[in-house]
Design an enzyme around this catalytic site. Structure first.
Site, PDB file in Angstrom:
ATOM      1  N   TYR A   1      70.986  48.307  98.766  1.00 40.06           N
ATOM      2  CA  TYR A   1      70.323  47.320  97.731  1.00 40.06           C
ATOM      3  C   TYR A   1      69.590  48.197  97.445  1.00 40.06           C
ATOM      4  O   TYR A   1      68.591  48.854  98.388  1.00 40.06           O
ATOM      5  CB  TYR A   1      70.071  45.959  98.114  1.00 40.06           C
ATOM      6  CG  TYR A   1      68.639  45.019  96.945  1.00 40.06           C
ATOM      7  CD1 TYR A   1      69.510  44.553  95.826  1.00 40.06           C
ATOM      8  CD2 TYR A   1      67.651  45.435  96.747  1.00 40.06           C
ATOM      9  CE1 TYR A   1      68.559  43.977  94.699  1.00 40.06           C
ATOM     10  CE2 TYR A   1      66.815  45.516  96.126  1.00 40.06           C
ATOM     11  CZ  TYR A   1      67.456  44.289  95.022  1.00 40.06           C
ATOM     12  OH  TYR A   1      67.011  43.511  93.516  1.00 40.06           O
TER      13      TYR A   1
ATOM     14  N   SER B   1      60.659  39.969  88.397  1.00 41.75           N
ATOM     15  CA  SER B   1      62.223  39.354  87.404  1.00 41.75           C
ATOM     16  C   SER B   1      62.574  37.876  86.850  1.00 41.75           C
ATOM     17  O   SER B   1      63.236  37.843  86.559  1.00 41.75           O
ATOM     18  CB  SER B   1      63.597  39.789  88.142  1.00 41.75           C
ATOM     19  OG  SER B   1      62.992  39.355  89.508  1.00 41.75           O
TER      20      SER B   1
ATOM     21  N   THR C   1      99.646  49.774  58.153  1.00 45.33           N
ATOM     22  CA  THR C   1      99.209  50.931  58.612  1.00 45.33           C
ATOM     23  C   THR C   1      98.291  51.716  57.439  1.00 45.33           C
ATOM     24  O   THR C   1      97.755  52.535  56.681  1.00 45.33           O
ATOM     25  CB  THR C   1     100.489  51.802  59.228  1.00 45.33           C
ATOM     26  OG1 THR C   1     101.052  52.742  58.219  1.00 45.33           O
ATOM     27  CG2 THR C   1     101.483  50.731  59.817  1.00 45.33           C
ATOM     28  N   HIS C   2      97.235  52.336  58.576  1.00 46.57           N
ATOM     29  CA  HIS C   2      96.326  53.764  58.054  1.00 46.57           C
ATOM     30  C   HIS C   2      95.318  53.028  56.706  1.00 46.57           C
ATOM     31  O   HIS C   2      94.819  53.936  56.021  1.00 46.57           O
ATOM     32  CB  HIS C   2      97.173  54.895  57.361  1.00 46.57           C
ATOM     33  CG  HIS C   2      97.551  55.940  58.140  1.00 46.57           C
ATOM     34  ND1 HIS C   2      97.356  56.840  59.333  1.00 46.57           N
ATOM     35  CD2 HIS C   2      99.112  55.665  59.217  1.00 46.57           C
ATOM     36  CE1 HIS C   2      98.845  56.947  60.378  1.00 46.57           C
ATOM     37  NE2 HIS C   2      99.375  56.655  59.995  1.00 46.57           N
TER      38      HIS C   2
ATOM     39  N   SER D   1      72.485  35.384  48.540  1.00 39.21           N
ATOM     40  CA  SER D   1      71.445  36.451  49.034  1.00 39.21           C
ATOM     41  C   SER D   1      70.231  35.513  48.196  1.00 39.21           C
ATOM     42  O   SER D   1      70.228  35.188  47.294  1.00 39.21           O
ATOM     43  CB  SER D   1      72.263  37.932  47.681  1.00 39.21           C
ATOM     44  OG  SER D   1      70.989  38.589  47.543  1.00 39.21           O
TER      45      SER D   1
ATOM     46  N   LYS E   1      76.176  35.787  44.835  1.00 36.07           N
ATOM     47  CA  LYS E   1      76.544  36.162  46.410  1.00 36.07           C
ATOM     48  C   LYS E   1      77.157  35.072  46.897  1.00 36.07           C
ATOM     49  O   LYS E   1      76.156  33.871  47.820  1.00 36.07           O
ATOM     50  CB  LYS E   1      75.513  37.198  46.831  1.00 36.07           C
ATOM     51  CG  LYS E   1      75.817  38.794  46.071  1.00 36.07           C
ATOM     52  CD  LYS E   1      76.513  39.595  46.301  1.00 36.07           C
ATOM     53  CE  LYS E   1      75.775  39.763  47.467  1.00 36.07           C
ATOM     54  NZ  LYS E   1      76.642  41.267  47.938  1.00 36.07           N
TER      55      LYS E   1
ATOM     56  N   GLU F   1      80.045  39.590  59.984  1.00 35.70           N
ATOM     57  CA  GLU F   1      79.757  40.659  59.979  1.00 35.70           C
ATOM     58  C   GLU F   1      78.919  40.922  61.348  1.00 35.70           C
ATOM     59  O   GLU F   1      78.926  41.924  61.135  1.00 35.70           O
ATOM     60  CB  GLU F   1      78.855  40.836  58.592  1.00 35.70           C
ATOM     61  CG  GLU F   1      79.085  41.404  57.401  1.00 35.70           C
ATOM     62  CD  GLU F   1      77.902  41.036  56.002  1.00 35.70           C
ATOM     63  OE1 GLU F   1      77.188  41.361  56.006  1.00 35.70           O
ATOM     64  OE2 GLU F   1      78.031  40.226  55.447  1.00 35.70           O
TER      65      GLU F   1
ATOM     66  N   LYS G   1      70.957  42.014  85.731  1.00 36.89           N
ATOM     67  CA  LYS G   1      70.656  40.230  84.977  1.00 36.89           C
ATOM     68  C   LYS G   1      70.932  40.616  82.992  1.00 36.89           C
ATOM     69  O   LYS G   1      71.526  39.554  82.982  1.00 36.89           O
ATOM     70  CB  LYS G   1      69.342  39.852  85.383  1.00 36.89           C
ATOM     71  CG  LYS G   1      70.269  38.855  87.322  1.00 36.89           C
ATOM     72  CD  LYS G   1      68.702  38.461  88.053  1.00 36.89           C
ATOM     73  CE  LYS G   1      69.147  39.191  89.650  1.00 36.89           C
ATOM     74  NZ  LYS G   1      69.131  40.254  89.728  1.00 36.89           N
TER      75      LYS G   1
HETATM   76  N1  ARG Z   1      65.214  39.836  92.648  1.00 36.41           N
HETATM   77  C1  ARG Z   1      65.573  40.395  92.925  1.00 36.41           C
HETATM   78  C2  ARG Z   1      66.946  41.344  92.521  1.00 36.41           C
HETATM   79  O1  ARG Z   1      66.711  40.802  91.426  1.00 36.41           O
HETATM   80  C3  ARG Z   1      65.842  39.802  93.821  1.00 36.41           C
HETATM   81  C4  ARG Z   1      66.129  40.681  95.182  1.00 36.41           C
HETATM   82  C5  ARG Z   1      65.591  41.212  95.952  1.00 36.41           C
HETATM   83  N2  ARG Z   1      65.840  42.455  96.924  1.00 36.41           N
HETATM   84  C6  ARG Z   1      64.818  43.134  97.679  1.00 36.41           C
HETATM   85  N3  ARG Z   1      64.268  43.116  98.784  1.00 36.41           N
HETATM   86  N4  ARG Z   1      63.320  43.352  96.346  1.00 36.41           N
HETATM   87  O2  ARG Z   1      67.506  41.628  92.570  1.00 36.41           O
END
Ligand code: ARG
Length: 459
Positions: free
Chosen positions: A317, A23, A155-156, A277, A283, A290, A325
C-alpha cells in the site's frame, strides 16, 4: 484530539498537511460498505474467540448507530480523523467505550479500504448493468418499430450502400452487449475478499476470512496478502468498461448530433432532450447528445489517471492509492447518468424516413449493385467495378441517378447488360440480397432482433 494512529507522534501534525492528506470529503460515500465490512469482521472476531460475544454485540450496536446518524445527517464528521474508516471507528468508541478499540484487531486500513471499494464497485457494476440493459432494450424496441426504414450506410462518412435503419441501430446494441460482457468480467475480478491481509503480510490472529467472504458474498480470497492490499486492477476493469461505454455512447451521440442538423434532418430530438439558445429564438440544440459526447472525455481521463497513479508504485500500500476514489466515483456517476440520458434520447427521438430516402438520390449508393450484376453475368469483378465506375461518371455528368440511365446508355458500357439490370438497381433489392450472416437483409435483421431480445430476457 489525538489521532487514532498517534502513539509514536509527539505532537499533532500541521493543519495544512491534515487537509492535504484527508480523504474524508470524498470517501464519506463509502460509509455503508465500511460499516458492512466492519460488522462482518467483528462477527468473525467473536466466532474465533478473539473478542467476546458481548463486545461483538456492543460493536454491532454502535456501528448501527453510526449508520443511522450518518443517514439522518447527524454524524459528527471530523477531518482530523482523515478518512471515513477512522471517523467511524472514533465515533464507535465514543458511543460504546473501550470495546470500540478492539474492532481493528487483525485488520489494517489497507485491507479495510480495498474491501470497501470491492463492495462499492460490485454494487455499482450491477446498477450500471441494469441501466445498460435499459438502453439496449430501447435500441431493440426502436429497431423493431422501424423495421423497413431504409437509410444510406456510410463509410468515410460518404454514402456507401443502403442499409436498414434497424440494422444500423442494432450495431450499437452489439457494442453495448460487449460492454455488458465487460462488466460481467469486472464483477468476476471483484469477487475476491482482501480481508486477512491486514497491513500487507497477513496477521498473527487466528482469523477466518473464508467465513467473512461467505457472509459478504465473495467466492474467493486473494492468494497473496501483498497483492490483496496493492491490487486496484478490479477498479481499472470498471474504469475501462466505463471508458469504452462512454466511447460507444459518444459515437452514437455524434451521429445523432449530425443526423439532427438541418443538412441531414434524419432525426429530431424530443424537446425534453434539447434546449434553446439564449439569443437565437429558432434554435433547438442537441445539448444532451453533445454532453454525452463530451463526457466520454472524463471517462477516458479517469482510466488514464488511475493507470498513471499505479504505474511505478512499489508494493504494497502507498497513499497514492487514495487517488483511486475520485476517479472511480466520477466514472460511476458519469456513466450512470449518460446511460439513462441516452436511453431517454433513443426512446423519444423522431425519425424522418422520407428524408433518409431522399438523401440517397444521386448518391450512387447502388453502384455496387451494377458491378455485382455484371460479375454475375460472367465479367471479372475488377472489370465489372471499372465498368460500373464509368457508368457512374456518365450519370454524374448527365445529372441523373444510375437507375435513371436508359438501357441503351447502360449497354454502351457493356453489352451483357439487359432489361433485368433494373431489378438490381433498387434500394429494397440491394438490401434484401445482403443475406450473409449479420447482413442487412430484413430476415437477417429480424434474426438479430430476436437474438437480442432473447439475450435481454436471459439476463
Ligand atoms: N484513506 C485511505 C485510502 O483511501 C485509507 C487507507 C489508508 N492507509 C494508510 N495506511 N494510510 O487509501
Amino acid at each position: 484530539m489525538s489521532k487514532l494512529w498517534g502513539g509514536r507522534f509527539s505532537a499533532d501534525g500541521g493543519q495544512r498537511a491534515e487537509e492535504f492528506t484527508s480523504s474524508l470529503s470524498f470517501d464519506k460515500r463509502l460509509y455503508r460498505q465500511d460499516i458492512q465490512g466492519s460488522e462482518a469482521h467483528a462477527r468473525m472476531l467473536a466466532r474465533q474467540g478473539i473478542i467476546s460475544e458481548e463486545e461483538c454485540a456492543l460493536i454491532i450496536g454502535g456501528l448501527r448507530q453510526c449508520l443511522s446518524e450518518i443517514e439522518r445527517g447527524e454524524f459528527p464528521f471530523r477531518q482530523e480523523f482523515e478518512d471515513i474508516h477512522l471517523n467511524i471507528e472514533q465515533r464507535l468508541t465514543e458511543i460504546i467505550g473501550p470495546a470500540g478499540r478492539k474492532l481493528h484487531t487483525g485488520r489494517s486500513r489497507n485491507d479495510q479500504v480495498t474491501l470497501d471499494m470491492h463492495l462499492y464497485i460490485r454494487s455499482e457494476c450491477q446498477e450500471v448493468l441494469l441501466r445498460l440493459r435499459s438502453l439496449q432494450q430501447a435500441l431493440v424496441d426502436r429497431a423493431a418499430e422501424h423495421l423497413g426504414v431504409i437509410m444510406p450506410g456510410f463509410t468515410h462518412f460518404q454514402h456507401a450502400q443502403p442499409v436498414l435503419f434497424s440494422h444500423y441501430l442494432m450495431a450499437y446494441f452489439w457494442m453495448f452487449q460487449r460492454d455488458a460482457e465487460r462488466l460481467a468480467f469486472c464483477l468476476n475480478q471483484v469477487d475476491r475478499l482482501p480481508l486477512g491481509a491486514a497491513a500487507l503480510a497477513g496477521t498473527t490472529y487466528p482469523l477466518d476470512p473464508s467465513s467473512v467472504a461467505r457472509e459478504l458474498g465473495f467466492t474467493r480470497l486473494y492468494d497473496n496478502s501483498i497483492d490483496a492490499v496493492s491490487d486496484r486492477d478490479y477498479l481499472l476493469e470498471f474504469l475501462f468498461s466505463a471508458a469504452v461505454m462512454g466511447m460507444h455512447m459518444s459515437r452514437l451521440a455524434e451521429e445523432l448530433v449530425v443526423g439532427s442538423s438541418r443538412e441531414f434532418s434524419f432525426y429530431e430530438m424530443d424537446d425534453a432532450f434539447a434546449t434553446g439558445s439564449s439569443i437565437m429564438p429558432q434554435k433547438k440544440n442537441p445539448d444532451v447528445c453533445e454532453l454525452l459526447r463530451g463526457k466520454s472525455g472524463r471517462l477516458i481521463g479517469n482510466l488514464v489517471s488511475l493507470l498513471v497513479v499505479l504505474k511505478g508504485l512499489p508494493l504494497a500500500y502507498n497513499s497514492d492509492m487514495q487517488e483511486d476514489k475520485e476517479a472511480v466515483f466520477d466514472s460511476v456517476d458519469t456513466v450512470k447518468a449518460c446511460l439513462s440520458m441516452l436511453t431517454g434520447v433513443i426512446s423519444t427521438m423522431k425519425l424522418n424516413p422520407e428524408r433518409m430516402r431522399e438523401s440517397m438520390y444521386r448518391d450512387f449508393c447502388l453502384a455496387t449493385e451494377l458491378a455485382d450484376y455484371l460479375a454475375q453475368k460472367g465479367i471479372a469483378f475488377r472489370d465489372a467495378h471499372h465498368i460500373a465506375g464509368r457508368a457512374v461518371a456518365f450519370a454524374v455528368n448527365k445529372g441523373v441517378d444510375i437507375w435513371e440511365l436508359t438501357l441503351s446508355e447502360l449497354r454502351a458500357f457493356s453489352d451483357v447488360i439487359d432489361e433485368d439490370v433494373y431489378d438490381c438497381l433498387n434500394y429494397e433489392v440491394a438490401i434484401q440480397r445482403r443475406t450473409t450472416p449479420g447482413g442487412t437483409s430484413r430476415e437477417n435483421v429480424e434474426q438479430q432482433i430476436a437474438k437480442a431480445r432473447a439475450l435481454l430476457e436471459a439476463k
